[in-house]
Design an enzyme around this catalytic site. Structure first.
Site, PDB file in Angstrom:
ATOM      1  N   SER A  14      18.999 -44.739  10.980  1.00 31.10           N
ATOM      2  CA  SER A  14      18.731 -45.409   9.712  1.00 31.10           C
ATOM      3  C   SER A  14      20.011 -45.926   9.084  1.00 31.10           C
ATOM      4  O   SER A  14      21.111 -45.734   9.601  1.00 31.10           O
ATOM      5  CB  SER A  14      18.019 -44.493   8.708  1.00 31.10           C
ATOM      6  OG  SER A  14      18.890 -43.460   8.303  1.00 31.10           O
ATOM      7  N   TYR A  47      16.081 -48.725   9.825  1.00 32.43           N
ATOM      8  CA  TYR A  47      15.260 -48.616   8.618  1.00 32.43           C
ATOM      9  C   TYR A  47      16.081 -48.031   7.482  1.00 32.43           C
ATOM     10  O   TYR A  47      17.095 -47.372   7.696  1.00 32.43           O
ATOM     11  CB  TYR A  47      14.006 -47.777   8.884  1.00 32.43           C
ATOM     12  CG  TYR A  47      14.303 -46.342   9.248  1.00 32.43           C
ATOM     13  CD1 TYR A  47      14.325 -45.343   8.276  1.00 32.43           C
ATOM     14  CD2 TYR A  47      14.573 -45.980  10.571  1.00 32.43           C
ATOM     15  CE1 TYR A  47      14.609 -44.034   8.609  1.00 32.43           C
ATOM     16  CE2 TYR A  47      14.855 -44.669  10.907  1.00 32.43           C
ATOM     17  CZ  TYR A  47      14.873 -43.709   9.927  1.00 32.43           C
ATOM     18  OH  TYR A  47      15.163 -42.409  10.245  1.00 32.43           O
TER      19      TYR A  47
END
Length: 102
Positions: A14, A47
């Site tokens: 992430s 993400y």
């Protein structure tokens, strides 16, 4: 354009982004983004996870940490799907913080 403040290889993946920057850019936790590294040309997808508000944090986690060095300048790009008419009037948010703070 923001500056990478951390790279954490020992996290599952992430990009951690200061919540103030997320709000300014209209990003939400869990959203898929593309990251473009201006220093080495790397482009990758990951993400978003929330970072501490006001911290200026831009941290690449997991495998993405191998694609950056602390101090690199990156562009974080979010995309949207919409119908043609909506796209014609859509105004993207572009944020240029100083020292990763608004």
């Amino acid at each position: 354009m923001v500056t990478v403040t951390e790279a954490n290889l020992n996290y599952m993946g992430s990009i951690t982004i200061d919540e103030d920057l997320m709000d300014a850019a209209g990003l939400i936790a869990g959203e898929k983004v593309q990251v473009v590294n201006n220093n080495n040309g790397e482009r990758f997808e990951t993400y978003v996870i929330r970072g501490e508000r006001g911290s200026g944090c831009i941290c690449l986690n997991g495998a993405a940490a191998r694609k950056v060095l602390v101090g690199d300048t990156v562009i974080i790009i979010s995309y949207a799907l919409m119908d043609f008419e909506e796209a014609r009037s859509f105004k993207p948010k572009v944020v240029f913080p100083k020292n990763n703070r608004l």
